[in-house]
Design a protein around this motif. Structure first.
Motif, PDB file in Angstrom:
ATOM      1  N   TRP A  64      -0.354  -1.231  -4.823  1.00  0.00           N
ATOM      2  CA  TRP A  64       0.536  -1.689  -5.886  1.00  0.00           C
ATOM      3  C   TRP A  64       0.625  -3.204  -5.812  1.00  0.00           C
ATOM      4  O   TRP A  64       0.775  -3.771  -4.738  1.00  0.00           O
ATOM      5  CB  TRP A  64       1.934  -1.106  -5.701  1.00  0.00           C
ATOM      6  CG  TRP A  64       2.036   0.356  -5.961  1.00  0.00           C
ATOM      7  CD1 TRP A  64       1.687   1.374  -5.121  1.00  0.00           C
ATOM      8  CD2 TRP A  64       2.527   0.968  -7.153  1.00  0.00           C
ATOM      9  NE1 TRP A  64       1.928   2.578  -5.716  1.00  0.00           N
ATOM     10  CE2 TRP A  64       2.445   2.360  -6.958  1.00  0.00           C
ATOM     11  CE3 TRP A  64       3.026   0.469  -8.351  1.00  0.00           C
ATOM     12  CZ2 TRP A  64       2.847   3.265  -7.927  1.00  0.00           C
ATOM     13  CZ3 TRP A  64       3.426   1.377  -9.310  1.00  0.00           C
ATOM     14  CH2 TRP A  64       3.337   2.754  -9.105  1.00  0.00           C
TER      15      TRP A  64
ATOM     16  N   GLU B 105       0.011  -1.658 -12.932  1.00  0.00           N
ATOM     17  CA  GLU B 105      -0.476  -0.304 -12.677  1.00  0.00           C
ATOM     18  C   GLU B 105      -1.191  -0.281 -11.332  1.00  0.00           C
ATOM     19  O   GLU B 105      -1.971  -1.191 -11.022  1.00  0.00           O
ATOM     20  CB  GLU B 105      -1.438   0.110 -13.791  1.00  0.00           C
ATOM     21  CG  GLU B 105      -1.847   1.547 -13.713  1.00  0.00           C
ATOM     22  CD  GLU B 105      -2.626   1.971 -14.945  1.00  0.00           C
ATOM     23  OE1 GLU B 105      -3.403   2.931 -14.822  1.00  0.00           O
ATOM     24  OE2 GLU B 105      -2.467   1.362 -16.008  1.00  0.00           O
ATOM     25  N   PRO B 106      -0.932   0.721 -10.501  1.00  0.00           N
ATOM     26  CA  PRO B 106      -1.557   0.747  -9.173  1.00  0.00           C
ATOM     27  C   PRO B 106      -3.062   0.968  -9.261  1.00  0.00           C
ATOM     28  O   PRO B 106      -3.557   1.609 -10.189  1.00  0.00           O
ATOM     29  CB  PRO B 106      -0.876   1.924  -8.484  1.00  0.00           C
ATOM     30  CG  PRO B 106      -0.430   2.815  -9.592  1.00  0.00           C
ATOM     31  CD  PRO B 106      -0.103   1.907 -10.731  1.00  0.00           C
ATOM     32  N   ARG B 107      -3.762   0.404  -8.289  1.00  0.00           N
ATOM     33  CA  ARG B 107      -5.205   0.623  -8.152  1.00  0.00           C
ATOM     34  C   ARG B 107      -5.394   1.462  -6.899  1.00  0.00           C
ATOM     35  O   ARG B 107      -5.350   0.924  -5.801  1.00  0.00           O
ATOM     36  CB  ARG B 107      -5.942  -0.696  -8.043  1.00  0.00           C
ATOM     37  CG  ARG B 107      -5.856  -1.487  -9.309  1.00  0.00           C
ATOM     38  CD  ARG B 107      -6.658  -2.735  -9.236  1.00  0.00           C
ATOM     39  NE  ARG B 107      -6.539  -3.452 -10.484  1.00  0.00           N
ATOM     40  CZ  ARG B 107      -7.003  -4.660 -10.673  1.00  0.00           C
ATOM     41  NH1 ARG B 107      -7.599  -5.299  -9.695  1.00  0.00           N
ATOM     42  NH2 ARG B 107      -6.854  -5.241 -11.829  1.00  0.00           N
ATOM     43  N   GLY B 108      -5.530   2.732  -7.113  1.00  0.00           N
ATOM     44  CA  GLY B 108      -5.568   3.646  -5.971  1.00  0.00           C
ATOM     45  C   GLY B 108      -4.192   3.671  -5.326  1.00  0.00           C
ATOM     46  O   GLY B 108      -3.204   3.969  -5.974  1.00  0.00           O
ATOM     47  N   ARG B 109      -4.132   3.325  -4.059  1.00  0.00           N
ATOM     48  CA  ARG B 109      -2.857   3.306  -3.343  1.00  0.00           C
ATOM     49  C   ARG B 109      -2.230   1.918  -3.323  1.00  0.00           C
ATOM     50  O   ARG B 109      -1.164   1.725  -2.759  1.00  0.00           O
ATOM     51  CB  ARG B 109      -3.094   3.768  -1.909  1.00  0.00           C
ATOM     52  CG  ARG B 109      -3.539   5.212  -1.816  1.00  0.00           C
ATOM     53  CD  ARG B 109      -3.411   5.672  -0.420  1.00  0.00           C
ATOM     54  NE  ARG B 109      -2.198   5.038   0.054  1.00  0.00           N
ATOM     55  CZ  ARG B 109      -1.533   5.300   1.146  1.00  0.00           C
ATOM     56  NH1 ARG B 109      -1.953   6.159   1.925  1.00  0.00           N
ATOM     57  NH2 ARG B 109      -0.447   4.687   1.497  1.00  0.00           N
TER      58      ARG B 109
ATOM     59  N   THR C  35       0.849  -1.183   0.000  1.00  0.00           N
ATOM     60  CA  THR C  35       0.000   0.000   0.000  1.00  0.00           C
ATOM     61  C   THR C  35       0.887   1.236   0.000  1.00  0.00           C
ATOM     62  O   THR C  35       1.706   1.409   0.904  1.00  0.00           O
ATOM     63  CB  THR C  35      -0.913   0.007   1.239  1.00  0.00           C
ATOM     64  OG1 THR C  35      -1.682  -1.195   1.254  1.00  0.00           O
ATOM     65  CG2 THR C  35      -1.855   1.195   1.209  1.00  0.00           C
TER      66      THR C  35
END
Length: 117
Positions: free
Chosen positions: A106, A100-104, A53
């Protein structure tokens, strides 16, 4: 021996695993081929996902793998839920791939290998 950091989760994906006993096979002129195992303890390869995170934890894990694991080549301890105990593992080929990150959050995909089951 390094221990997998608490800020990063190592999730073994599903139950897929591949055991390698290093079987040597010799074809014969006549009859069935001969086979023998090279290793008494298999090298077990599993697909895994790394989850952290925040960008700072991603950077910290990248640095930890680069230094403490010598670029991913060294062994580390982690708690394996399937085994119910701490096991030694390493990243196969030292490779892992961040998505690619999803929100915070990884995530990275990788393969780990352990000795034995």
């Amino acid at each position: 021996m390094a221990t997998w950091p608490t800020y990063a989760k190592l999730i073994v994906a599903g139950y897929g695993e591949e055991a390698d006993y290093g079987v040597l096979r010799t074809d014969m002129d006549n009859g069935i081929a001969k086979q023998r195992a090279r290793f008494s303890t298999p090298i077990v390869t599993r697909d895994a996902t790394i989850m952290v995170t925040g960008l700072e934890n991603k950077k910290a894990l990248d640095a930890w793998i680069g230094t403490d694991l010598a670029g991913g080549a060294a062994w580390f301890d982690f708690f394996d839920c399937a085994a119910g105990s701490t096991v030694q593992a390493r990243l196969v080929g030292g490779k892992f791939r961040w998505g690619e990150p999803r929100g915070r959050v990884w995530t990275a995909t990788c393969q780990i290998e352990t000795l034995g089951r």
